[in-house]
Design an enzyme around this catalytic site. Structure first.
Site, short mmCIF file in Angstrom:
data_model
loop_
_atom_site.label_atom_id
_atom_site.label_comp_id
_atom_site.label_asym_id
_atom_site.label_seq_id
_atom_site.Cartn_x
_atom_site.Cartn_y
_atom_site.Cartn_z
CG MET A 23 -85.00 -15.18 59.30
SD MET A 23 -84.81 -15.18 57.53
CE MET A 23 -85.40 -13.56 57.10
N GLY A 24 -82.96 -18.94 60.39
CA GLY A 24 -81.75 -19.13 61.21
C GLY A 24 -80.57 -18.50 60.49
NE ARG A 25 -75.00 -20.43 63.56
CZ ARG A 25 -75.38 -21.34 64.45
NH1 ARG A 25 -76.33 -22.22 64.16
NH2 ARG A 25 -74.82 -21.39 65.64
CB ILE A 26 -78.55 -21.23 56.16
CG1 ILE A 26 -77.34 -21.93 56.78
CG2 ILE A 26 -78.50 -21.34 54.63
CD1 ILE A 26 -77.29 -23.44 56.59
CB THR A 44 -80.77 -25.86 50.48
OG1 THR A 44 -81.21 -24.72 51.21
CG2 THR A 44 -80.76 -25.55 49.02
CB SER A 45 -83.49 -27.74 55.23
OG SER A 45 -84.75 -28.22 54.79
NE ARG A 46 -79.75 -33.26 57.06
CZ ARG A 46 -78.72 -32.42 56.84
NH1 ARG A 46 -78.77 -31.55 55.85
NH2 ARG A 46 -77.66 -32.46 57.61
CD GLU A 55 -79.79 -36.40 50.67
OE1 GLU A 55 -78.64 -36.43 51.14
OE2 GLU A 55 -80.46 -35.37 50.66
CG HIS A 81 -77.04 -33.11 50.88
ND1 HIS A 81 -77.70 -33.88 51.80
CD2 HIS A 81 -76.65 -31.99 51.53
CE1 HIS A 81 -77.72 -33.24 52.97
NE2 HIS A 81 -77.08 -32.10 52.83
C1 DGY Z 1 -75.06 -29.94 56.77
O1 DGY Z 1 -73.96 -29.54 57.18
O2 DGY Z 1 -75.95 -30.33 57.52
C2 DGY Z 1 -75.31 -29.91 55.29
O3 DGY Z 1 -76.45 -30.56 54.93
C3 DGY Z 1 -74.10 -30.40 54.56
O4 DGY Z 1 -73.21 -29.39 54.62
#
Ligand code: DGY
Length: 320
Positions: free
Chosen positions: A155-158, A236-238, A267, A286
Site C-alpha cells: 500500500m505505497g503511493r500507487i 503492475t509492479s515487476r 521483458e 509494461h
Molecule cells: C517504473 O517507473 O518503475 C515503471 O515500471 C515504468 O513507469
C-alpha cells in the site's frame, strides 16, 4: 568545462535541449532499442552522469568500470535494474522518478483489473474473429467489480491511488504491507490483514510492491493456491514478484479466474510466451506509466535529478 553525460535512449527533444545547456551530452541514437551492454560499458567509463531506463542493467561490473561517474538517474520509479549497494560503495548517487507517475499507473492498474474481470480483450476478438452469432445468457460472462473485495499487496503511493479508485466502485478494500499503520489509508476504510487472509478473501489480488530479493516470487504456488477459484491476480509492479510457472499452472487448471499482467520476469515477451497463450490472461507490454503527459514528466524529472547532482545540489528524488 561542462560535465559529460550519456543518455541510454532517445528522450523528448525539449529535455535534450535543457540537458545540453548544462552538460556535454551523448545519446544512444538507435531506433527504439536498448543500448548494447558493451557500448554502455564504454560510455559509462568516461561520463559524470548516466541517464538510464529500466531496460538498462547497471550491475556491479558496469558500475565498477565507471571512472568519474557521480550520478545514475533512472527514468522510472522502480530501480531493480541498478545495483544500489555497488553504487553506494562507489560514492555514486542514484535517483528515480516517483510521484509523477502514481495516478497514471493507478489508472492503468484499474483498467487492467476491469479488462480482466469483464474479459474485454476476448470480447473484442469475438467480433474481430466473426464469432458473434447471437446474444446468449452466459456468453463472455466475467466477474463483478462493484462490491467485490480488493486486496492490495503493497500500500505505497500507487497502491493507495488504486484503492481510491476502488472506493468509487463500492469495493471493500483490504491490504497487506510492511507497515500496517498507514495514515494514507485512514479515509479509505481499508483494513490491514495478513498476506494469507488477503489471498484467501480478496476477489482481486493486486500486487504493488517494489522488486527486491525479499519480494522475489512473493506470489508463488503456495500463495496462488490460497486464492479463490473466482479471483483475479493483477500485477503492475515487476514480473519477478510472481512465479510465472506456478501462475501458468493455476490459470491453466482454472484454479483462479484470471490474471492481468503488465510486467513479466523477462521483458520483452512475445506471442509464444506460455502465459499469453491462455485465454484467461490479459497481457500488456509494461505500459503502467505510459501516458504522453506522464512520460514527459518522468523524462523531465530524471533530467532535473541528474542536473542537481552534477551541480552539487540535492536532487528531488535520491535513493542513495
Ligand atoms: C517504473 O517507473 O518503475 C515503471 O515500471 C515504468 O513507469
Amino acid at each position: 568545462m561542462k560535465p559529460k553525460i550519456f543518455i541510454t535512449r532517445k528522450i523528448p527533444n525539449n529535455i535534450v535541449k535543457k540537458l545540453e545547456e548544462n552538460c556535454e551530452l551523448a545519446m544512444w541514437n538507435s531506433e527504439d532499442t536498448p543500448v548494447p551492454r558493451h557500448i554502455l560499458q564504454e560510455k559509462i567509463r568516461e561520463v559524470d552522469g548516466l541517464y538510464c531506463l529500466l531496460t538498462d542493467e547497471i550491475d556491479e561490473q558496469m558500475i565498477e568500470s565507471a571512472q568519474q561517474l557521480k550520478v545514475i538517474s533512472n527514468m522510472a520509479v522502480g530501480f531493480n535494474n541498478i545495483d544500489i549497494t555497488a553504487a553506494k560503495a562507489n560514492g555514486i548517487i542514484v535517483t528515480n522518478t516517483p510521484d509523477v507517475l502514481t495516478e497514471t499507473t493507478a489508472d492503468l492498474t484499474f483498467a487492467l483489473l476491469m479488462a480482466t474481470a469483464r474479459r474485454i480483450p476476448e470480447a473484442v476478438d469475438y467480433i474481430k474473429n466473426d464469432q458473434w452469432r447471437t446474444w446468449s445468457p452466459m456468453q463472455l460472462t466475467g466477474r463483478d467489480i462493484h462490491g467485490a473485495t480488493l486486496g492490495i499487496i503493497g500500500m505505497g503511493r500507487i497502491g493507495t491511488a488504486v484503492a481510491r479508485r476502488a472506493l468509487g466502485f463500492n469495493m471493500n478494500i483490504i491490504f497487506h504491507n510492511r507497515n500496517k499503520n498507514l495514515r494514507s489509508v485512514e479515509d479509505l476504510h481499508a483494513a490491514y490483514v495478513s498476506l494469507e487472509t488477503l489471498l484467501r478473501e480478496a476477489d482481486f489480488v493486486c500486487v504493488m510492491v517494489p522488486y527486491t530479493k525479499h519480494t522475489h516470487h512473493l506470489i508463488a504456488e503456495r500463495e496462488l493456491k490460497m486464492m479463490k477459484r473466482t479471483s483475479i491476480l493483477i500485477n503492475t509492479s515487476r514480473g519477478g514478484v510472481v512465479d510465472e510457472h506456478a501462475l501458468y499452472q493455476v490459470l491453466k487448471e482454472h484454479n483462479i479466474f484470471g490474471a492481468g499482467l503488465d510486467v513479466f520476469a523477462q521483458e520483452p515477451i512475445n506471442a509464444s510466451h506460455p502465459l499469453v497463450s491462455l485465454p484467461n490472461v490479459v497481457a500488456l507490454p509494461h505500459i503502467g506509466s505510459a501516458s504522453v503527459q506522464t512520460r514527459h514528466k518522468m523524462a523531465e524529472l530524471a533530467a532535473e535529478n541528474l542536473i542537481c547532482v552534477l551541480e552539487k545540489r540535492q536532487p528531488p528524488y535520491r535513493i542513495v
